[in-house]
Design a protein around this motif. Structure first.
Motif, short mmCIF file in Angstrom:
data_model
loop_
_atom_site.label_atom_id
_atom_site.label_comp_id
_atom_site.label_asym_id
_atom_site.label_seq_id
_atom_site.Cartn_x
_atom_site.Cartn_y
_atom_site.Cartn_z
N ASP A 197 20.26 51.83 21.07
CA ASP A 197 20.05 52.44 22.51
C ASP A 197 20.02 53.89 22.21
O ASP A 197 19.38 54.68 23.02
N ARG A 250 6.63 45.51 38.55
CA ARG A 250 6.07 43.98 38.52
C ARG A 250 6.93 42.91 38.09
O ARG A 250 6.93 41.80 38.70
N VAL A 274 1.27 46.64 23.86
CA VAL A 274 2.11 47.90 24.45
C VAL A 274 1.20 48.92 24.42
O VAL A 274 0.90 49.95 25.31
N THR A 328 18.83 48.82 28.46
CA THR A 328 19.26 48.97 27.15
C THR A 328 19.03 47.40 26.69
O THR A 328 18.32 46.37 27.12
N ARG A 329 19.28 47.20 25.39
CA ARG A 329 19.03 46.19 24.62
C ARG A 329 19.97 44.75 25.45
O ARG A 329 19.35 43.86 25.49
N GLY A 330 20.89 45.24 25.90
CA GLY A 330 21.89 44.20 26.27
C GLY A 330 21.24 43.97 27.76
O GLY A 330 21.21 42.75 27.96
N GLU A 379 10.58 46.51 27.21
CA GLU A 379 11.53 46.82 26.11
C GLU A 379 10.98 47.99 25.30
O GLU A 379 11.74 48.67 24.61
N SER A 380 9.64 47.84 25.31
CA SER A 380 8.98 48.99 24.33
C SER A 380 8.96 50.21 25.22
O SER A 380 8.91 51.54 24.84
N LEU A 381 8.74 50.16 26.53
CA LEU A 381 8.56 51.27 27.48
C LEU A 381 9.35 51.12 28.65
O LEU A 381 8.76 50.86 29.71
N PRO A 382 10.64 51.35 27.97
CA PRO A 382 11.79 51.12 29.39
C PRO A 382 11.48 52.34 30.43
O PRO A 382 12.01 52.19 31.44
N ASP A 383 10.77 53.31 30.16
CA ASP A 383 10.60 54.23 31.60
C ASP A 383 9.32 54.03 32.55
O ASP A 383 9.10 54.55 33.37
N ASP A 384 8.77 52.87 32.23
CA ASP A 384 7.53 52.66 32.93
C ASP A 384 8.00 51.75 34.00
O ASP A 384 8.11 50.49 34.13
N ARG A 414 13.46 59.39 23.81
CA ARG A 414 13.00 59.66 25.05
C ARG A 414 13.36 60.92 25.17
O ARG A 414 12.33 61.76 26.00
N HIS A 438 -1.49 48.78 27.25
CA HIS A 438 -0.65 48.95 28.51
C HIS A 438 -0.54 50.38 28.88
O HIS A 438 -0.78 51.08 29.79
N THR A 479 7.06 58.23 24.42
CA THR A 479 6.78 57.39 25.58
C THR A 479 7.20 55.88 25.46
O THR A 479 7.60 55.38 26.55
N GLY A 480 7.53 55.43 24.32
CA GLY A 480 8.10 54.33 24.05
C GLY A 480 8.46 53.97 22.66
O GLY A 480 8.21 54.83 21.72
N TRP A 481 8.64 52.83 22.34
CA TRP A 481 9.32 52.30 20.86
C TRP A 481 8.72 51.09 20.69
O TRP A 481 8.58 50.06 21.26
N LEU A 482 8.23 51.03 19.23
CA LEU A 482 8.24 49.63 18.66
C LEU A 482 9.11 49.58 17.70
O LEU A 482 9.24 50.68 16.73
N GLU A 500 5.89 51.03 36.67
CA GLU A 500 5.03 49.82 37.02
C GLU A 500 5.54 48.67 36.76
O GLU A 500 5.43 47.48 37.36
N LEU A 501 6.00 48.62 35.34
CA LEU A 501 6.25 47.31 34.78
C LEU A 501 7.49 46.89 35.39
O LEU A 501 7.72 45.74 35.69
N LEU A 549 8.70 41.81 28.06
CA LEU A 549 8.52 42.51 26.68
C LEU A 549 7.72 43.80 26.43
O LEU A 549 8.38 44.69 25.51
N LEU A 550 6.98 44.25 27.30
CA LEU A 550 6.37 45.73 27.26
C LEU A 550 7.56 46.60 27.87
O LEU A 550 7.56 47.68 26.97
N ARG A 601 2.76 42.02 20.20
CA ARG A 601 3.56 43.22 21.29
C ARG A 601 2.54 44.47 20.64
O ARG A 601 2.43 44.89 21.84
N LYS A 656 16.95 55.21 20.77
CA LYS A 656 15.83 55.40 22.02
C LYS A 656 16.16 56.70 22.99
O LYS A 656 15.08 57.18 23.46
#
Lengths: 78, 173
Positions: free
Chosen positions: A33, B41, A60, B83-85, B30-35, A40, A63, A45-48, B37-38, B27-28, A56, A36
Protein backbone atom coordinates in the motif's frame (compact mmCIF):
# COMPACT_ATOMS: atom_id res chain seq x y z
CA UNK A 1 15.64 1.79 -14.37
CA UNK A 2 18.39 4.38 -14.87
CA UNK A 3 18.70 7.30 -14.73
CA UNK A 4 15.50 7.64 -12.69
CA UNK A 5 13.08 5.26 -11.05
CA UNK A 6 9.50 4.66 -12.12
CA UNK A 7 8.02 7.04 -9.60
CA UNK A 8 10.28 9.84 -10.77
CA UNK A 9 9.34 9.09 -14.34
CA UNK A 10 5.64 9.23 -13.50
CA UNK A 11 6.16 12.58 -11.77
CA UNK A 12 8.00 13.98 -14.77
CA UNK A 13 5.35 12.81 -17.23
CA UNK A 14 2.53 13.97 -14.97
CA UNK A 15 4.07 17.42 -14.80
CA UNK A 16 3.48 17.74 -18.53
CA UNK A 17 0.14 15.98 -18.96
CA UNK A 18 -2.94 16.13 -16.77
CA UNK A 19 -4.77 13.01 -15.60
CA UNK A 20 -7.51 13.68 -18.11
CA UNK A 21 -5.00 14.00 -20.91
CA UNK A 22 -2.91 10.98 -20.09
CA UNK A 23 -3.78 8.15 -17.72
CA UNK A 24 -0.70 6.41 -16.35
CA UNK A 25 -0.76 2.81 -15.17
CA UNK A 26 2.20 1.53 -13.22
CA UNK A 27 3.28 -2.04 -13.76
CA UNK A 28 5.08 -3.05 -10.62
CA UNK A 29 6.28 -6.05 -8.68
CA UNK A 30 5.36 -4.44 -5.40
CA UNK A 31 1.83 -4.68 -4.13
CA UNK A 32 2.43 -2.74 -0.93
CA UNK A 33 0.00 0.00 0.00
CA UNK A 34 2.89 2.32 0.69
CA UNK A 35 4.16 2.13 -2.86
CA UNK A 36 0.66 2.61 -4.19
CA UNK A 37 0.36 5.72 -2.07
CA UNK A 38 3.64 7.05 -3.48
CA UNK A 39 2.51 6.17 -6.98
CA UNK A 40 -0.72 8.03 -6.44
CA UNK A 41 1.16 11.06 -5.14
CA UNK A 42 3.44 10.96 -8.18
CA UNK A 43 0.40 11.05 -10.44
CA UNK A 44 -0.31 7.45 -11.39
CA UNK A 45 -3.86 6.60 -12.37
CA UNK A 46 -3.61 2.99 -11.26
CA UNK A 47 -1.47 -0.07 -10.71
CA UNK A 48 -1.03 -3.50 -12.12
CA UNK A 49 0.98 -5.83 -9.97
CA UNK A 50 3.27 -8.39 -11.57
CA UNK A 51 2.65 -11.20 -12.23
CA UNK A 52 -0.43 -9.65 -13.65
CA UNK A 53 -3.61 -11.31 -14.73
CA UNK A 54 -3.78 -11.36 -18.54
CA UNK A 55 -7.52 -10.78 -18.31
CA UNK A 56 -7.28 -7.95 -15.85
CA UNK A 57 -4.75 -5.85 -17.71
CA UNK A 58 -6.88 -5.22 -20.81
CA UNK A 59 -9.93 -4.79 -18.57
CA UNK A 60 -8.19 -2.10 -16.55
CA UNK A 61 -6.93 -0.34 -19.68
CA UNK A 62 -10.37 -0.53 -21.28
CA UNK A 63 -11.96 0.95 -18.18
CA UNK A 64 -9.45 3.79 -18.00
CA UNK A 65 -9.95 4.61 -21.67
CA UNK A 66 -13.74 4.44 -21.37
CA UNK A 67 -13.69 6.72 -18.33
CA UNK A 68 -11.40 9.11 -20.19
CA UNK A 69 -13.75 9.06 -23.17
CA UNK A 70 -16.67 9.97 -20.92
CA UNK A 71 -14.68 12.80 -19.37
CA UNK A 72 -13.81 14.16 -22.78
CA UNK A 73 -17.35 13.88 -24.05
CA UNK A 74 -18.46 15.98 -21.10
CA UNK A 75 -16.21 18.67 -22.48
CA UNK A 76 -13.88 18.84 -19.53
CA UNK A 77 -10.91 19.00 -21.84
CA UNK A 78 -10.92 20.16 -25.37
CA UNK B 1 -44.92 -22.85 -10.63
CA UNK B 2 -45.83 -20.74 -7.64
CA UNK B 3 -45.35 -17.01 -7.84
CA UNK B 4 -42.94 -17.24 -4.94
CA UNK B 5 -40.76 -19.68 -6.85
CA UNK B 6 -40.80 -17.45 -9.89
CA UNK B 7 -39.77 -14.50 -7.74
CA UNK B 8 -36.97 -16.55 -6.25
CA UNK B 9 -35.77 -17.54 -9.70
CA UNK B 10 -35.76 -13.94 -10.83
CA UNK B 11 -33.95 -13.00 -7.65
CA UNK B 12 -31.27 -15.61 -8.21
CA UNK B 13 -30.77 -14.61 -11.83
CA UNK B 14 -30.38 -10.96 -10.98
CA UNK B 15 -28.25 -11.72 -7.93
CA UNK B 16 -25.88 -13.70 -10.13
CA UNK B 17 -25.60 -10.76 -12.53
CA UNK B 18 -25.07 -8.31 -9.68
CA UNK B 19 -22.37 -10.46 -8.13
CA UNK B 20 -20.55 -10.74 -11.45
CA UNK B 21 -20.65 -6.97 -11.83
CA UNK B 22 -19.57 -6.58 -8.21
CA UNK B 23 -16.59 -8.87 -8.72
CA UNK B 24 -15.48 -7.32 -11.99
CA UNK B 25 -15.71 -3.81 -10.59
CA UNK B 26 -13.88 -4.88 -7.45
CA UNK B 27 -11.01 -6.37 -9.43
CA UNK B 28 -10.74 -3.13 -11.40
CA UNK B 29 -10.85 -1.15 -8.17
CA UNK B 30 -7.79 -2.99 -6.92
CA UNK B 31 -5.88 -1.49 -9.83
CA UNK B 32 -7.75 1.82 -9.90
CA UNK B 33 -8.54 2.58 -6.26
CA UNK B 34 -9.32 6.25 -6.93
CA UNK B 35 -12.04 5.50 -9.43
CA UNK B 36 -15.25 6.83 -7.88
CA UNK B 37 -17.40 5.38 -10.62
CA UNK B 38 -16.20 1.86 -9.88
CA UNK B 39 -16.78 2.32 -6.18
CA UNK B 40 -20.28 3.59 -6.84
CA UNK B 41 -20.92 0.59 -9.06
CA UNK B 42 -19.80 -1.82 -6.34
CA UNK B 43 -21.94 -0.01 -3.80
CA UNK B 44 -24.95 -0.07 -6.10
CA UNK B 45 -24.60 -3.84 -6.61
CA UNK B 46 -24.57 -4.46 -2.85
CA UNK B 47 -27.42 -2.01 -2.31
CA UNK B 48 -29.64 -3.52 -5.01
CA UNK B 49 -28.96 -7.03 -3.76
CA UNK B 50 -29.89 -5.93 -0.26
CA UNK B 51 -33.13 -4.39 -1.47
CA UNK B 52 -34.12 -7.46 -3.45
CA UNK B 53 -33.25 -9.75 -0.53
CA UNK B 54 -35.30 -7.65 1.85
CA UNK B 55 -38.37 -7.92 -0.30
CA UNK B 56 -38.14 -11.70 -0.52
CA UNK B 57 -37.15 -12.14 3.11
CA UNK B 58 -33.67 -13.52 2.59
CA UNK B 59 -32.44 -12.22 5.91
CA UNK B 60 -28.93 -13.67 5.77
CA UNK B 61 -28.20 -11.81 2.53
CA UNK B 62 -29.78 -8.64 3.88
CA UNK B 63 -27.41 -8.81 6.86
CA UNK B 64 -24.33 -9.54 4.73
CA UNK B 65 -25.02 -6.81 2.22
CA UNK B 66 -25.88 -4.36 4.98
CA UNK B 67 -22.47 -4.85 6.58
CA UNK B 68 -20.83 -4.62 3.21
CA UNK B 69 -22.60 -1.33 2.53
CA UNK B 70 -21.21 0.05 5.78
CA UNK B 71 -17.68 -0.71 4.65
CA UNK B 72 -18.26 0.60 1.14
CA UNK B 73 -19.77 3.76 2.57
CA UNK B 74 -16.56 4.39 4.53
CA UNK B 75 -14.65 4.04 1.29
CA UNK B 76 -16.98 6.43 -0.50
CA UNK B 77 -16.48 8.97 2.25
CA UNK B 78 -12.72 8.56 1.98
CA UNK B 79 -12.59 7.50 5.61
CA UNK B 80 -10.86 4.34 4.50
CA UNK B 81 -8.45 3.76 1.65
CA UNK B 82 -8.74 0.84 -0.74
CA UNK B 83 -5.81 -1.02 0.74
CA UNK B 84 -5.01 -4.61 0.06
CA UNK B 85 -6.65 -5.63 3.32
CA UNK B 86 -9.86 -3.85 2.37
CA UNK B 87 -9.87 -5.41 -1.09
CA UNK B 88 -9.30 -8.87 0.42
CA UNK B 89 -12.14 -8.35 2.86
CA UNK B 90 -14.46 -7.33 0.03
CA UNK B 91 -13.51 -10.46 -1.89
CA UNK B 92 -14.12 -12.64 1.16
CA UNK B 93 -17.54 -11.02 1.55
CA UNK B 94 -18.25 -11.60 -2.11
CA UNK B 95 -17.56 -15.32 -1.67
CA UNK B 96 -19.99 -15.42 1.24
CA UNK B 97 -22.67 -13.71 -0.83
CA UNK B 98 -22.15 -16.13 -3.69
CA UNK B 99 -22.59 -19.06 -1.29
CA UNK B 100 -25.69 -17.48 0.25
CA UNK B 101 -27.28 -16.95 -3.16
CA UNK B 102 -26.34 -20.49 -4.18
CA UNK B 103 -28.03 -21.79 -1.04
CA UNK B 104 -31.27 -20.10 -2.02
CA UNK B 105 -30.90 -21.70 -5.42
CA UNK B 106 -30.88 -25.13 -3.79
CA UNK B 107 -27.15 -25.42 -3.22
CA UNK B 108 -25.41 -26.50 -0.08
CA UNK B 109 -25.86 -24.35 3.04
CA UNK B 110 -23.32 -21.55 3.09
CA UNK B 111 -20.32 -21.81 5.36
CA UNK B 112 -21.29 -20.08 8.60
CA UNK B 113 -17.70 -19.79 9.72
CA UNK B 114 -16.77 -17.96 6.53
CA UNK B 115 -19.74 -15.71 7.12
CA UNK B 116 -18.58 -14.88 10.65
CA UNK B 117 -15.03 -14.32 9.44
CA UNK B 118 -16.21 -11.85 6.79
CA UNK B 119 -18.33 -10.02 9.37
CA UNK B 120 -15.45 -9.82 11.78
CA UNK B 121 -13.11 -8.44 9.16
CA UNK B 122 -15.62 -5.83 8.08
CA UNK B 123 -16.32 -4.84 11.69
CA UNK B 124 -12.61 -4.44 12.35
CA UNK B 125 -12.18 -2.20 9.33
CA UNK B 126 -15.24 -0.12 10.06
CA UNK B 127 -14.22 0.27 13.71
CA UNK B 128 -10.68 1.29 12.80
CA UNK B 129 -11.65 4.86 12.24
CA UNK B 130 -10.64 8.19 13.63
CA UNK B 131 -12.88 9.40 16.45
CA UNK B 132 -16.41 10.16 15.48
CA UNK B 133 -15.88 13.89 15.83
CA UNK B 134 -13.48 13.83 12.92
CA UNK B 135 -14.90 15.77 10.01
CA UNK B 136 -16.88 13.53 7.71
CA UNK B 137 -16.96 14.20 4.03
CA UNK B 138 -20.46 15.17 3.08
CA UNK B 139 -21.86 12.89 0.46
CA UNK B 140 -25.25 13.13 -1.11
CA UNK B 141 -27.24 10.00 -0.37
CA UNK B 142 -27.39 7.64 -3.27
CA UNK B 143 -30.85 7.16 -4.59
CA UNK B 144 -31.21 3.92 -6.40
CA UNK B 145 -34.94 3.82 -6.45
CA UNK B 146 -37.70 2.56 -4.25
CA UNK B 147 -36.13 -0.67 -3.03
CA UNK B 148 -35.90 0.59 0.51
CA UNK B 149 -39.52 1.65 0.73
CA UNK B 150 -41.45 -0.01 3.51
CA UNK B 151 -44.66 -0.58 1.62
CA UNK B 152 -44.49 -3.50 -0.76
CA UNK B 153 -44.06 -2.12 -4.24
CA UNK B 154 -46.90 -2.73 -6.63
CA UNK B 155 -44.84 -4.50 -9.25
CA UNK B 156 -41.89 -6.83 -9.31
CA UNK B 157 -39.23 -4.57 -7.83
CA UNK B 158 -36.29 -5.79 -9.80
CA UNK B 159 -36.01 -5.65 -13.54
CA UNK B 160 -36.53 -8.90 -15.36
CA UNK B 161 -33.28 -10.36 -16.56
CA UNK B 162 -32.38 -8.87 -19.89
CA UNK B 163 -30.89 -12.10 -21.08
CA UNK B 164 -32.48 -15.51 -21.12
CA UNK B 165 -35.83 -13.81 -21.18
CA UNK B 166 -37.26 -16.54 -23.28
CA UNK B 167 -36.38 -19.22 -20.79
CA UNK B 168 -39.48 -20.74 -19.36
CA UNK B 169 -39.78 -20.48 -15.65
CA UNK B 170 -43.19 -22.02 -15.61
CA UNK B 171 -42.44 -25.52 -16.69
CA UNK B 172 -45.50 -27.27 -17.99
CA UNK B 173 -46.16 -29.70 -15.29
Amino acid sequence: MAPMDGLALVSRIRARFSRAQLPILMLTTEAGDNLKERGRAAGATGWLVKPFDPVRMPAVIAHVLAARGRTQSRGQIS
Amino acid sequence: MMLEDQMSLLFIEEAAELLVEFEQSLLLLESLPDDEELLTRVFRCAHTLKGNSKILGFGAIVDSTHELEGLLDRLRRHELAMTRGVADTLLVSLDVLKAQVAEIGGGAPHDKEARVLASTRIAALVADLPSSDAPRASLPPLDFGPLESKAPPPSVPFRPPSRRRTRRHSASR
